[in-house]
Structure formats: structure tokens, C-alpha cells
Design a protein around this motif. Structure first.
Motif, PDB file in Angstrom:
ATOM      1  N   GLU A 164       0.835  -1.215   0.000  1.00 22.80           N
ATOM      2  CA  GLU A 164       0.000   0.000   0.000  1.00 22.80           C
ATOM      3  C   GLU A 164       0.868   1.262   0.000  1.00 22.80           C
ATOM      4  N   LEU A 165       1.898   1.257   0.867  1.00 20.93           N
ATOM      5  CA  LEU A 165       2.763   2.436   0.963  1.00 20.93           C
ATOM      6  C   LEU A 165       3.390   2.757  -0.393  1.00 20.93           C
ATOM      7  N   PHE A 166       3.886   1.699  -1.057  1.00 18.58           N
ATOM      8  CA  PHE A 166       4.571   1.960  -2.334  1.00 18.58           C
ATOM      9  C   PHE A 166       3.580   2.217  -3.475  1.00 18.58           C
ATOM     10  N   ARG A 167       2.326   1.813  -3.266  1.00 21.13           N
ATOM     11  CA  ARG A 167       1.305   2.182  -4.260  1.00 21.13           C
ATOM     12  C   ARG A 167       0.965   3.669  -4.118  1.00 21.13           C
ATOM     13  N   GLN A 168       1.028   4.165  -2.890  1.00 22.74           N
ATOM     14  CA  GLN A 168       0.644   5.555  -2.639  1.00 22.74           C
ATOM     15  C   GLN A 168       1.799   6.546  -2.869  1.00 22.74           C
ATOM     16  N   LEU A 169       3.046   6.058  -2.753  1.00 25.15           N
ATOM     17  CA  LEU A 169       4.191   6.981  -2.877  1.00 25.15           C
ATOM     18  C   LEU A 169       4.343   7.466  -4.315  1.00 25.15           C
ATOM     19  N   ARG A 170       4.627   8.746  -4.467  1.00 23.60           N
ATOM     20  CA  ARG A 170       4.884   9.327  -5.790  1.00 23.60           C
ATOM     21  C   ARG A 170       6.319   9.862  -5.770  1.00 23.60           C
ATOM     22  N   PHE A 171       7.225   9.138  -6.459  1.00 19.80           N
ATOM     23  CA  PHE A 171       8.634   9.511  -6.404  1.00 19.80           C
ATOM     24  C   PHE A 171       8.983  10.661  -7.356  1.00 19.80           C
ATOM     25  N   LYS A 172       8.218  10.772  -8.452  1.00 23.32           N
ATOM     26  CA  LYS A 172       8.560  11.804  -9.453  1.00 23.32           C
ATOM     27  C   LYS A 172       7.464  12.862  -9.523  1.00 23.32           C
ATOM     28  N   PRO A 173       7.858  14.140  -9.712  1.00 23.77           N
ATOM     29  CA  PRO A 173       6.842  15.189  -9.859  1.00 23.77           C
ATOM     30  C   PRO A 173       5.854  14.872 -10.985  1.00 23.77           C
ATOM     31  N   SER A 174       6.328  14.175 -12.032  1.00 25.65           N
ATOM     32  CA  SER A 174       5.411  13.851 -13.138  1.00 25.65           C
ATOM     33  C   SER A 174       4.317  12.879 -12.662  1.00 25.65           C
ATOM     34  N   GLU A 175       4.681  11.965 -11.724  1.00 25.48           N
ATOM     35  CA  GLU A 175       3.670  11.040 -11.181  1.00 25.48           C
ATOM     36  C   GLU A 175       2.658  11.822 -10.326  1.00 25.48           C
ATOM     37  N   VAL A 176       3.175  12.798  -9.573  1.00 26.30           N
ATOM     38  CA  VAL A 176       2.294  13.619  -8.738  1.00 26.30           C
ATOM     39  C   VAL A 176       1.267  14.309  -9.629  1.00 26.30           C
ATOM     40  N   GLN A 177       1.747  14.908 -10.712  1.00 25.54           N
ATOM     41  CA  GLN A 177       0.859  15.652 -11.603  1.00 25.54           C
ATOM     42  C   GLN A 177      -0.115  14.724 -12.321  1.00 25.54           C
ATOM     43  N   ALA A 178       0.352  13.507 -12.642  1.00 24.71           N
ATOM     44  CA  ALA A 178      -0.500  12.581 -13.397  1.00 24.71           C
ATOM     45  C   ALA A 178      -1.666  12.082 -12.542  1.00 24.71           C
ATOM     46  N   THR A 179      -1.391  11.776 -11.270  1.00 21.26           N
ATOM     47  CA  THR A 179      -2.452  11.178 -10.432  1.00 21.26           C
ATOM     48  C   THR A 179      -3.145  12.216  -9.555  1.00 21.26           C
ATOM     49  N   ARG A 180      -2.433  13.259  -9.197  1.00 23.35           N
ATOM     50  CA  ARG A 180      -2.926  14.317  -8.290  1.00 23.35           C
ATOM     51  C   ARG A 180      -3.432  13.733  -6.962  1.00 23.35           C
ATOM     52  N   ASP A 181      -2.851  12.580  -6.562  1.00 25.22           N
ATOM     53  CA  ASP A 181      -3.184  12.010  -5.252  1.00 25.22           C
ATOM     54  C   ASP A 181      -1.926  11.333  -4.711  1.00 25.22           C
ATOM     55  N   GLY A 182      -2.052  10.632  -3.588  1.00 29.37           N
ATOM     56  CA  GLY A 182      -0.924   9.882  -3.040  1.00 29.37           C
ATOM     57  C   GLY A 182       0.085  10.768  -2.331  1.00 29.37           C
ATOM     58  N   LEU A 183       1.160  10.120  -1.883  1.00 31.84           N
ATOM     59  CA  LEU A 183       2.165  10.799  -1.066  1.00 31.84           C
ATOM     60  C   LEU A 183       3.333  11.254  -1.924  1.00 31.84           C
ATOM     61  N   ASP A 184       3.378  12.527  -2.193  1.00 32.18           N
ATOM     62  CA  ASP A 184       4.523  13.115  -2.892  1.00 32.18           C
ATOM     63  C   ASP A 184       5.727  12.955  -1.959  1.00 32.18           C
ATOM     64  N   VAL A 185       6.755  12.250  -2.420  1.00 33.17           N
ATOM     65  CA  VAL A 185       7.887  11.933  -1.545  1.00 33.17           C
ATOM     66  C   VAL A 185       8.548  13.206  -0.981  1.00 33.17           C
ATOM     67  N   ARG A 186       8.391  14.315  -1.716  1.00 33.63           N
ATOM     68  CA  ARG A 186       8.980  15.579  -1.227  1.00 33.63           C
ATOM     69  C   ARG A 186       8.292  16.072   0.043  1.00 33.63           C
ATOM     70  N   THR A 187       7.044  15.635   0.296  1.00 39.00           N
ATOM     71  CA  THR A 187       6.347  16.078   1.518  1.00 39.00           C
ATOM     72  C   THR A 187       6.826  15.301   2.755  1.00 39.00           C
ATOM     73  N   LEU A 188       7.615  14.230   2.520  1.00 39.25           N
ATOM     74  CA  LEU A 188       8.059  13.412   3.663  1.00 39.25           C
ATOM     75  C   LEU A 188       9.260  14.020   4.384  1.00 39.25           C
ATOM     76  N   GLU A 189       9.867  15.058   3.789  1.00 41.90           N
ATOM     77  CA  GLU A 189      10.995  15.782   4.416  1.00 41.90           C
ATOM     78  C   GLU A 189      12.136  14.828   4.763  1.00 41.90           C
ATOM     79  N   LEU A 190      12.454  13.915   3.842  1.00 43.92           N
ATOM     80  CA  LEU A 190      13.519  12.939   4.116  1.00 43.92           C
ATOM     81  C   LEU A 190      14.890  13.576   3.907  1.00 43.92           C
ATOM     82  N   PRO A 191      15.872  13.210   4.750  1.00 41.01           N
ATOM     83  CA  PRO A 191      17.217  13.743   4.549  1.00 41.01           C
ATOM     84  C   PRO A 191      17.779  13.306   3.190  1.00 41.01           C
TER      85      PRO A 191
END
Ligand SMILES: Cc1cc2nc3c(=O)[nH]c(=O)nc-3n(C[C@H](O)[C@H](O)[C@H](O)COP(=O)(O)O)c2cc1C
Length: 369
Positions: free
Chosen positions: A197-224
């Protein structure tokens, strides 16, 4: 249930002028879609009704980890609250009718909530925070929150008295709560379905974010720096199992534990029992507190694993002991909970703004035709 805005008495016999109705309904849906949802799954659909807006659960968007639809209903409750605030901007008061989850509501055939609007409301200042409210996963300042701020947050839900918020403020108790979150986060990482589920929801690329407009944009996770690349390799369940076998799971759960420990406070939001109506009202309350916190310049970050594992009716037998320990320690830490159900917990505090905001699907995609 008549929604409480800080209004005068609603006139139950008047209705919104047909010429204004569409405008108000559009404002309601535009506000509703900005609500938070688990992993940004946006589990809702809307339909304009004769005198308001019907809200449906979209089962195709539900997450396998959700239990008794608690998180979907939290999101829908938050969307309903935003819609109520959107209607109040136009001088309307809202009446909410809730339908219990059954086959028809769970399959999205009947609305889970119907909002009927009438003239007689006045704008609520919380409306102004709808766009700025967001999840912030940065570290927070660990200084305690002002008592007046906590009182103001509690006061924001005084119209929804079935919802209780218990505050964990001492350093020792925040540390203890952080351990509980790490404990249940670890169960989440050890469950194959939740990993998928986590990896289905994660969006690693900005293009994926724009395509689905849902899920977890990895940039919002504030990872080092570099951790995002490491996260990609964990997509394989075999690699994840290896992490567990090598006893490296604390590397995954440690950051949240420390973040909780170092936050200003933890808010534990609970309802009297698990039911559709209670979870909807709980979702409304969560949204009101979050909006109030945003107005007070405070950040919030939901901590979902503890509430979900405590609610599980048929836990993995291998996890039963850990869940029992988590339940007992939560009761010791927050005795005021009694038999209540924790709907969600949050860390709360002061922080910089998030690096990135999560986006939403367009209104046209969430309307039932
Ligand atoms: C019921 C619920 C549970 C959530 N659980 C978590 C969680 O466990 N961890 C987390 O980082 N965010 C959690 N979130 C935050 C969502 O991921 C977030 O609301 C969503 O991505 C939309 O972003 P926004 O809140 O910034 O608008 C949760 C939100 C809701 C409504």
C-alpha cells in the motif's frame, strides 16, 4: 444534526434561492476537496442535491490498512466540515444527515453524509485557514505549547462534545508516546499488504504527482538527502524482509519516535465508540482543530499507526502481544481515554513551513455525474 457555526437561530423554513444554490454548492465542494486524507487517497465523491451536497465514500480509493473505514470516514468528516465552512461563507447553515456504512454506502451507491443548507448562518473565521492547513513532517520545536493555545484548540470543537482531545505535554510522556508510535510503525512495516500500500501511494517523481494528483509526494516526507534513494530500494518486499531480519527496522521507525519526542505536544483525539457517525463527527473535529492550529501558527503531523492497530478486530496473531502492550501502555499514559476509541493522534508544534504541499484531484474528477 444541525452544524454549529457561530450563528443565530437557523430559520428552518427558508431555503437558499435557486439562483444562489449552485454558487454555494460549488464553494462547498471546492473547500471540501482540500481536506486531509490518509496517504492523500481522497476517498470522496460529491453530488449536488436539491438543497445541498451529498458526500459519497469512493471504495476504489480505500486503503487496505484502514480498519472499519475509520480513516476514510475521518477524511470524509474533514471534507464535510470544510463544506460546512464553505456554505457559511455564503450565510448558510448546514444540517448533516449521516448514513451508517452498509453495502450501499460502502459501494458508493448511497451518500454517507448529506449536507442540507439553509439561510441563517454567518461566516466562521476557520474558513480562512482551509488553504493554509497542511501536514508538516519537519522537526518541531520541543518547547511546550502555551496553555492558552491548547485551550483555544479545545474550544474550537466545543460544538462537537462527543469528541475528546487528550494532550501529552511532559517530556517523559512524549518520549513514551514516541516509543509506542515506533512500536506500531514497526508492525506497519512488517505487514506485506501495508508495505505494498505504501509503495502504491508513494509518488517519487513530480510527473507522477501531476499525473495522479493524489498519493504521497515523496517531497512532503521531508527525508534527509539520500534517504529517498534508499526508500526506492525498499519497494521490494524481499529487501524489506531482509531489513527486518537484520534487525534494522529501528532505522525506519526511529525518525518518527524522535520527532514525537521533540514536538511541542501530542494530541490524542478519541470518540466514544467505533461507528460511522462518531468517526464522521471525529473527522469534523479533527479538521476544526487543525484549522485552528494553522491559524495559531502551529504545525500538525498525524500519527496513524497506533489508532489503526488498536482498532484491528483480527490482528495478525504474531502481532497480538505487541498490540496488547501498546494498548496497555496507551491506557496508562492517557487514563482519561477509558474505553474510548482513538481516532487519530498528532504531534503538534512550531516549525518552518513544509518543503512541498500535497495536491488534490480537480473538482471535475470528484463529482458524481
Ligand atoms: C486519517 C488520516 C491519517 C493519517 N495518517 C498519517 C500518518 O500516519 N503519517 C503521516 O505522515 N501522515 C498521515 N496523514 C496525513 C496525510 O498523509 C495528509 O493529510 C495527506 O497526504 C494530504 O496532505 P495535507 O494534509 O498536507 O493536505 C493522515 C491523514 C489522515 C486524514
Amino acid at each position: 444534526m444541525i452544524a454549529q457555526t457561530h450563528s443565530g437561530e437557523p430559520d428552518m423554513n427558508r431555503s437558499v434561492e435557486p439562483s444562489d444554490l449552485t454558487l454555494v454548492q460549488e464553494s462547498m465542494v471546492q473547500a471540501a476537496i482540500l481536506a486531509p486524507s490518509p496517504d492523500n487517497n481522497q476517498p470522496w465523491k460529491f453530488k449536488f442535491s436539491d438543497q445541498g451536497v451529498d458526500v459519497f465514500l469512493d471504495p476504489s480509493r480505500s486503503l487496505p490498512s484502514d480498519e472499519a473505514s475509520m480513516f476514510d470516514l475521518t477524511a470524509i468528516g474533514a471534507a464535510v466540515e470544510n463544506a460546512i465552512l464553505g456554505a457559511a461563507e455564503y450565510g448558510c447553515i448546514s444540517e448533516i444527515t449521516c448514513r451508517d456504512l452498509d453495502d450501499a454506502t460502502l459501494q458508493g451507491q448511497l451518500p454517507v453524509a448529506s449536507i442540507t443548507i439553509r439561510p441563517g448562518g454567518v461566516p466562521d473565521p476557520l474558513f480562512d485557514a482551509i488553504e493554509s492547513r497542511c501536514t508538516c513532517r519537519k522537526p518541531y520545536a520541543s518547547g511546550p505549547l502555551d496553555t492558552e493555545v491548547i485551550e483555544a484548540l479545545n474550544h474550537s470543537i466545543s460544538s462537537l462534545p462527543s469528541v475528546q482531545v487528550d494532550w501529552i505535554t511532559s517530556a517523559a510522556e512524549k518520549k513514551q508516546f514516541g516509543k509506542l508510535i515506533a512500536m506500531t510503525d514497526s508492525l506497519r512495516f512488517r505487514t506485506e499488504a501495508f508495505h505494498a500500500e505504501l509503495f502504491r501511494q508513494l509518488r517519487f517523481k513530480p510527473s507522477e504527482v501531476q499525473a495522479t494528483r493524489d498519493g504521497l509526494d515523496v517531497r512532503t516526507l521531508e527525508l534527509p538527502f539520500g534517504v529517498t534513494t534508499m526508500l526506492r530500494t525498499l519497494k521490494s518486499w524481499t529487501v524489506m524482509q531482509l531489513v527486518h531480519r537484520l534487525r534494522l527496522t529501528p532505522l525506519l521507525t526511529g525518525p518518527s519516535k524522535i520527532a514525537v519526542q521533540k514536538s511541542g505536544a501530542v494530541a490524542v483525539v478519541s470518540v466514544p465508540a467505533a461507528s460511522t457517525e462518531n468517526f464522521l463527527i471525529g473527522g469534523r473535529a479533527i479538521q476544526r482543530i487543525w484549522l485552528k492550529a494553522a491559524q495559531a501558527g502551529l504545525s500538525m503531523h498525524p500519527l496513524g499507526s497506533l489508532p489503526i492497530f488498536l482498532l484491528q478486530s483480527q490482528p495478525n496473531p504474531a502481532f497480538e502481544k505487541t498490540i496488547e502492550i501498546a494498548r496497555r501502555e496507551t491506557s496508562n499514559l492517557v487514563p482519561e481515554l477509558g474505553n474510548r476509541v482513538i481516532q487519530l493522534a498528532f504531534r503538534v508544534g512550531k516549525s518552518g513551513p513544509p518543503t512541498e504541499r500535497s495536491i488534490r484531484r480537480q473538482v471535475s474528477s470528484v463529482m458524481v455525474q
